[in-house]
Every structure is written in structure tokens, then in C-alpha cells.
Motif scaffolding. Sequence first.
Motif, PDB file in Angstrom:
ATOM      1  N   ASP A  10     -18.889  31.499  66.518  1.00 38.03           N
ATOM      2  CA  ASP A  10     -18.832  30.254  67.272  1.00 38.03           C
ATOM      3  C   ASP A  10     -18.409  29.130  66.322  1.00 38.03           C
ATOM      4  O   ASP A  10     -19.190  28.723  65.456  1.00 38.03           O
ATOM      5  CB  ASP A  10     -20.196  29.949  67.882  1.00 38.03           C
ATOM      6  N   THR A  54     -25.486  33.913  65.921  1.00 45.19           N
ATOM      7  CA  THR A  54     -24.855  34.155  67.224  1.00 45.19           C
ATOM      8  C   THR A  54     -23.991  35.416  67.222  1.00 45.19           C
ATOM      9  O   THR A  54     -23.350  35.720  68.225  1.00 45.19           O
ATOM     10  CB  THR A  54     -23.990  32.952  67.655  1.00 45.19           C
ATOM     11  N   THR A  81     -32.445  34.977  65.439  1.00 44.90           N
ATOM     12  CA  THR A  81     -33.321  34.325  66.412  1.00 44.90           C
ATOM     13  C   THR A  81     -34.501  35.240  66.700  1.00 44.90           C
ATOM     14  O   THR A  81     -34.462  36.438  66.401  1.00 44.90           O
ATOM     15  CB  THR A  81     -32.575  34.040  67.727  1.00 44.90           C
TER      16      THR A  81
END
Length: 115
Positions: A10, A54, A81
Motif C-alpha cells: 500500500d 498490510t 496486526t
Amino acid sequence: MALVLCTGVDPSVVRTRQLILERAGHVVVSALDESSLVRACRQNKFDVAVVGQTVSPKIKRRIAGLIRESCRGAKLLELYTVSSGRVLDDADSWLEVLADVPQELARRVGALAGR
């Protein structure tokens, strides 16, 4: 100050990470695909390589393999995460992405570069 490779998929997340690290005094090169990662490793001797949160587990493993192969000597920091968990068992360090990541990211990179 460390020379840091930031990887991810990203562009806005990678750019934010780059700004955080540069504000902390590090020099950052970003790579958003395999060819730019390999090219960056050929042109630089990185202290730390950051694998973004991500990125899918499969791609994280591929990126880590490329870093270990092409950026020998770079410490590997995996961002993750809570929902994804750690993926890279052979990383040198891990950082769970929370609200206080900006300050902790710069501290962790500095600590890895100092080893």
C-alpha cells in the motif's frame, strides 16, 4: 541513524512509515514490488528491512526470502496486526501495529540498527 528498506503493498502506508522514520533521522528507501526490492538491495547496504503489516502471509514470506537473499546483513523487522499475528519466524524483531506505532517504529529500527 540507520539505512532502512521499507516494503509493503500500500503506497500510502509505506509513505507514512517512511516519513515517520525520516523524522527520527533514518534514511529510507521504499520498495513496493519484487524488482524494486532486489534493485534497492543491489544498490544499498541496509541496516534494517521493514516488512509491512498490510502484506499477505504468503507475500511476507516471499519478501523475507528476497531480503535474506539480496540484502544480506539487514535486520528484518516484521510489522503485524493482532488479527494477522506474526508470520515470519526468522525475523529479528516484530512490532504489533497499534495506535502508538509512529514512536515505537522509529525506536525499534534504531535498536535493530545498533545491534
